[in-house]
Design an enzyme around this catalytic site. Sequence first.
Site, PDB file in Angstrom:
ATOM      1  N   ASP A 189       0.872  -1.172   0.000  1.00 34.87           N
ATOM      2  CA  ASP A 189       0.000   0.000   0.000  1.00 34.87           C
ATOM      3  C   ASP A 189       0.911   1.225   0.000  1.00 34.87           C
ATOM      4  O   ASP A 189       1.521   1.560   1.017  1.00 34.87           O
ATOM      5  CB  ASP A 189      -0.892  -0.061   1.246  1.00 34.87           C
ATOM      6  CG  ASP A 189      -1.628   1.248   1.504  1.00 34.87           C
ATOM      7  OD1 ASP A 189      -1.374   2.238   0.784  1.00 34.87           O
ATOM      8  OD2 ASP A 189      -2.443   1.280   2.439  1.00 34.87           O
ATOM      9  N   LYS A 218      -3.557  11.944  -2.833  1.00 34.71           N
ATOM     10  CA  LYS A 218      -2.559  12.214  -1.787  1.00 34.71           C
ATOM     11  C   LYS A 218      -1.257  12.726  -2.396  1.00 34.71           C
ATOM     12  O   LYS A 218      -0.311  13.051  -1.690  1.00 34.71           O
ATOM     13  CB  LYS A 218      -2.312  10.946  -0.967  1.00 34.71           C
ATOM     14  CG  LYS A 218      -3.574  10.495  -0.222  1.00 34.71           C
ATOM     15  CD  LYS A 218      -3.316   9.422   0.744  1.00 34.71           C
ATOM     16  CE  LYS A 218      -4.585   8.754   1.218  1.00 34.71           C
ATOM     17  NZ  LYS A 218      -5.264   9.488   2.288  1.00 34.71           N
ATOM     18  N   CYS A 261      -8.373   5.897  10.492  1.00 37.21           N
ATOM     19  CA  CYS A 261      -8.695   4.611   9.831  1.00 37.21           C
ATOM     20  C   CYS A 261      -7.713   3.515  10.229  1.00 37.21           C
ATOM     21  O   CYS A 261      -7.398   2.646   9.401  1.00 37.21           O
ATOM     22  CB  CYS A 261      -8.769   4.752   8.314  1.00 37.21           C
ATOM     23  SG  CYS A 261     -10.153   5.734   7.778  1.00 37.21           S
TER      24      CYS A 261
HETATM   25  N1  PMP Z   1      -3.759   3.339   2.832  1.00 36.34           N
HETATM   26  C1  PMP Z   1      -3.215   4.380   3.452  1.00 36.34           C
HETATM   27  C2  PMP Z   1      -1.894   4.227   4.129  1.00 36.34           C
HETATM   28  C3  PMP Z   1      -3.904   5.600   3.470  1.00 36.34           C
HETATM   29  O1  PMP Z   1      -3.360   6.656   4.090  1.00 36.34           O
HETATM   30  C4  PMP Z   1      -5.150   5.709   2.821  1.00 36.34           C
HETATM   31  C5  PMP Z   1      -5.938   7.004   2.837  1.00 36.34           C
HETATM   32  N2  PMP Z   1      -5.985   7.624   4.085  1.00 36.34           N
HETATM   33  C6  PMP Z   1      -5.649   4.594   2.176  1.00 36.34           C
HETATM   34  C7  PMP Z   1      -4.934   3.433   2.195  1.00 36.34           C
HETATM   35  C8  PMP Z   1      -6.963   4.631   1.454  1.00 36.34           C
HETATM   36  O2  PMP Z   1      -6.877   5.469   0.360  1.00 36.34           O
HETATM   37  P1  PMP Z   1      -8.170   5.901  -0.469  1.00 36.34           P
HETATM   38  O3  PMP Z   1      -9.186   6.337   0.571  1.00 36.34           O
HETATM   39  O4  PMP Z   1      -7.705   7.017  -1.323  1.00 36.34           O
HETATM   40  O5  PMP Z   1      -8.623   4.708  -1.225  1.00 36.34           O
END
Ligand code: PMP
Length: 405
Positions: free
Chosen positions: A200, A226, A364
């Site tokens: 990721d 991001k 999250c």
């Molecule tokens: N993995 C990481 C480490 C993140 O920081 C994020 C977004 N906060 C995500 C996954 C998920 O990304 P997205 O919501 O853009 O799909």
Amino acid sequence: MEAIQKKHIKTQFPILDQEVHGKALIYFDNAATSQKPKRVIDAITRYYTEYNSNIHRGAHYLANKATEEYEQARERIANYIGASTQEVNFVRGTTEAVNLVANAWGNLNIHEGDEILVSGLEHHSNMVPWQMLAERSGAKIIIIPVLEDGSLDQAAFKNLLSAQTKLLAVNHVSNALGTINPVKEMISAAHEVGAKVFIDGAQAIPHLSIDVKDLDADFYAFSGHKAYGPTGIGILYGKEELLLAMKPYHGGGEMIKEVRYDGFTVNALPYKFEAGTPNICGAIALGEAIAFMEDVGIDKIAQIEADLLAYATEKISAIDGVKIYGTAADKASVLSFLVEGVHPFDLGILLDKQGVAIRTGHHCCQPLMGHFDIEGTCRASFAVYNTKEEIDLFIKALERALMML
Ligand code: PMP
């Protein structure tokens, strides 16, 4: 000279030139989403004012122009991460990429009794799809423990690897703590037991130079928003032989070569995983965001952010009662902290009133917060356009807020 260059970077971001609650905006919520430079906003405007059209198979000028720009964006992004264009799939973002792999690869390759190693640092989006896969396949999720400084316990990780390990899922950079994980070494160790690796890269792409071939990642995902691009677009990189062996994820237009009443044949890569009309404008704008990063230079971006993080860490450490979460030696752009006796949300609100945008909560990463026995943290996260002056103002605002609480 350096100061002029930095000022020049900031002036490319129109949103930053505003006041909130009567104070100059200081945007330190970049790990949630970065702001967009004017050239990215212009690319979006250009698309909708000059050549909006559906891509591929078009017989007219606009369709051909949109297709060309979309595929050029793919090429730029593929070059940027060291991949081939076949291996670069446009998706909605990191979350969709994980779900795609958990289904299209996981359903074929993960069986009862297999083990999926997931790091204890993961965002819910690199945890829940694997939990769902484990639930339907009878595989087991095993968590790589997190050390006190927010790094992964590498000795424990090596001990957990076995012939049962079929997949390692780990982030390159932790969104909650900023830890940079030694993913190249982890990939190599996982490959030794025959496991595949999903990285990721959501928090890595804006801060680090990424070469998927050098890392030898099997899958690498990130979100455009991001990294100075728009929301709703991201990339799933996969090794060509793995993508070829996978079943499609979504069915529909574009992912087919031919459809009959009694079945269909699958299109070539990368269209196989791009069913339906994609986010054409988003893909083109993401290409522009990558061009922005190339023009500034990822090494320079990393250096600016490392200086900001070191400066902010030093300043905040001098405040009584502050505890920093995530103190690993190798970190990128994230300062997670709590102040003794103060609820993060209250602090977030009082900072906002002074123009400072930070994020508060579990980011999250509820299991990780549980590991530290906290509900959440305050998180200030930096991007290339932030400045030391902003950090000084943030520290003053923080001290003022703490006096009020
Ligand atoms: N993995 C990481 C480490 C993140 O920081 C994020 C977004 N906060 C995500 C996954 C998920 O990304 P997205 O919501 O853009 O799909």
